[in-house]
Design an enzyme around this catalytic site. Structure first.
Site, PDB file in Angstrom:
ATOM      1  N   ARG A  51       0.795  -1.223   0.000  1.00 56.25           N
ATOM      2  CA  ARG A  51       0.000   0.000   0.000  1.00 56.25           C
ATOM      3  C   ARG A  51       0.825   1.269   0.000  1.00 56.25           C
ATOM      4  O   ARG A  51       0.598   2.173  -0.789  1.00 56.25           O
ATOM      5  CB  ARG A  51      -0.862   0.082   1.269  1.00 56.25           C
ATOM      6  N   THR A  52       1.763   1.345   0.922  1.00 55.53           N
ATOM      7  CA  THR A  52       2.434   2.636   1.088  1.00 55.53           C
ATOM      8  C   THR A  52       3.218   2.983  -0.169  1.00 55.53           C
ATOM      9  O   THR A  52       3.107   4.076  -0.705  1.00 55.53           O
ATOM     10  CB  THR A  52       3.340   2.615   2.339  1.00 55.53           C
ATOM     11  N   LYS A  80      25.464  -3.570  -0.843  1.00 61.57           N
ATOM     12  CA  LYS A  80      26.926  -3.470  -0.991  1.00 61.57           C
ATOM     13  C   LYS A  80      27.551  -2.727   0.176  1.00 61.57           C
ATOM     14  O   LYS A  80      28.752  -2.502   0.206  1.00 61.57           O
ATOM     15  CB  LYS A  80      27.262  -2.708  -2.278  1.00 61.57           C
ATOM     16  N   ARG A 101      11.161   4.100   3.378  1.00 63.05           N
ATOM     17  CA  ARG A 101      10.797   3.166   4.456  1.00 63.05           C
ATOM     18  C   ARG A 101      12.035   2.389   4.842  1.00 63.05           C
ATOM     19  O   ARG A 101      12.801   1.951   3.976  1.00 63.05           O
ATOM     20  CB  ARG A 101       9.705   2.211   3.994  1.00 63.05           C
TER      21      ARG A 101
HETATM   22  C1  NCD Z   1       1.361  -0.789   8.141  1.00 65.02           C
HETATM   23  C2  NCD Z   1       2.861  -0.681   8.342  1.00 65.02           C
HETATM   24  O1  NCD Z   1       3.638  -0.865   7.410  1.00 65.02           O
HETATM   25  O2  NCD Z   1       3.233  -0.358   9.473  1.00 65.02           O
HETATM   26  N1  NCD Z   1       1.026  -0.994   6.813  1.00 65.02           N
HETATM   27  C3  NCD Z   1       0.797   0.078   6.018  1.00 65.02           C
HETATM   28  O3  NCD Z   1       1.679   0.855   5.727  1.00 65.02           O
HETATM   29  N2  NCD Z   1      -0.459   0.293   5.616  1.00 65.02           N
HETATM   30  C4  NCD Z   1       0.700  -1.740   9.035  1.00 65.02           C
HETATM   31  C5  NCD Z   1       1.208  -3.145   9.072  1.00 65.02           C
HETATM   32  O4  NCD Z   1       2.129  -3.509   8.348  1.00 65.02           O
HETATM   33  O5  NCD Z   1       0.636  -3.902   9.842  1.00 65.02           O
END
Ligand code: NCD
Length: 303
Positions: A51-52, A80, A101
């Protein structure tokens, strides 16, 4: 230049403007279809995501921009041995804005210090997940009309769930909110969060059984047990199905309660619940695109 590391980086007034913009994008998408022509978003994901990452990519594409990036550390130069600080300097040459992320808490902050483009924290370990929180706030504001004046139950993995940590911090700034933390003892919300609520005089209760409190809730925020943050498999297996929201439990809730979930769902919400009008988690995912579109425009100074 601004980054987004925590939902608190925006004032409540700035958030209101961001959500107004997101709602306008929802109503008039064509108005924004070329707003980011010629701009590039980099998505640097050192941890899995559907999703993100894809909602960021969709958001930038719907604004007319382009996307580059990687979706796991193994396919980047991190494998690396390149540092996040070096990677972001390079990404700054290639893109206009970056969503990152990382499994390590604080890694996007380290990147932001060395970056010459806006960096968005797209989730750092068990710490924060500000764009999920923007999604959650926009969903609540759009479906309830206002942010404030409700009882919210947060249920599941309140210890490792970064979405929960970010959301509580963000909601603590609104009026007349009562928190019910529903978790097994082992997955209680961290003390630093309850300390903050105590200091601000915000009411909260901690309970173990969802059935005991579901009738009191205006909002139920379900979460997945965060398998990847457990130290041993045995604990995960014991706790993973602690909560399962099914129709029997939902029948105890108010007719107008909303069920939210950042997704992905594992077993904590039965699929039978999806057809109930109270299930708002798929709508929530749609709001995630609008709010990320609004965020990209805002951080690029195009709003
Ligand atoms: C969440 C996350 O990555 O923290 N997911 C997301 O970004 N919608 C929640 C999860 O992974 O449970």
């Amino acid at each position: 230049m601004r980054h987004l590391m925590s939902p608190l980086d925006f004032t409540v007034e700035e958030l209101d403007r961001l959500f107004d913009l997101a709602n306008d994008i929802e109503r008039n998408p064509e108005k924004y279809a070329h707003a980011c022509d010629g701009r590039i978003l980099a998505t640097c994901f050192y941890e899995p995501s559907t999703r993100t990452r894809l909602s960021f990519e969709s958001a930038m594409t719907r604004l007319g921009g382009q996307v580059i990036g990687f979706s796991d550390a193994a396919s980047s130069s991190a494998s690396k041995g390149e540092s996040v600080s070096d990677t972001i300097r390079i990404i700054s040459c290639y893109a206009d804005i970056c969503a990152m992320r990382h499994p390590k808490e604080g890694a996007p902050m380290v990147a932001a210090e060395k970056s010459s483009i806006p960096v968005i924290n797209a989730g750092d370990g068990g710490h924060q997940h500000p764009t999920q929180t923007l999604t959650d706030l926009l969903t609540i504001r759009s479906l309830r009309g206002t942010l404030g004046g409700f009882t919210i139950g947060l249920c599941g993995d309140l210890k490792f769930g970064r979405t929960v940590h970010s959301l509580i911090h963000a909601l603590a700034r609104y009026r007349d909110i009562r928190f019910l933390f529903i978790s097994p003892e082992e997955l209680r919300v961290p003390d630093y969060i309850t300390d903050l609520l105590k200091k601000k005089g915000i009411p909260y209760e901690e309970v173990i059984r969802l059935e005991d409190v579901i009738a009191d809730l205006d909002l139920l925020y379900m979460t997945r047990v965060q398998k990847e943050r457990f130290f041993n498999e045995e604990d995960y297996v014991r706790l993973k199905d602690f909560y399962i929201l099914d129709m029997a439990k939902l029948s105890l809730a108010r007719e107008d309660m909303l069920v939210l979930h950042p997704l992905p769902r594992v077993n904590e919400i039965s699929v039978e619940v999806d057809a109930d009008p109270r299930a708002a988690y798929f709508k929530q995912a749609q709001y995630g695109v609008y709010v990320r579109m609004a965020l990209i425009l805002t951080l690029l100074g195009l709003a």
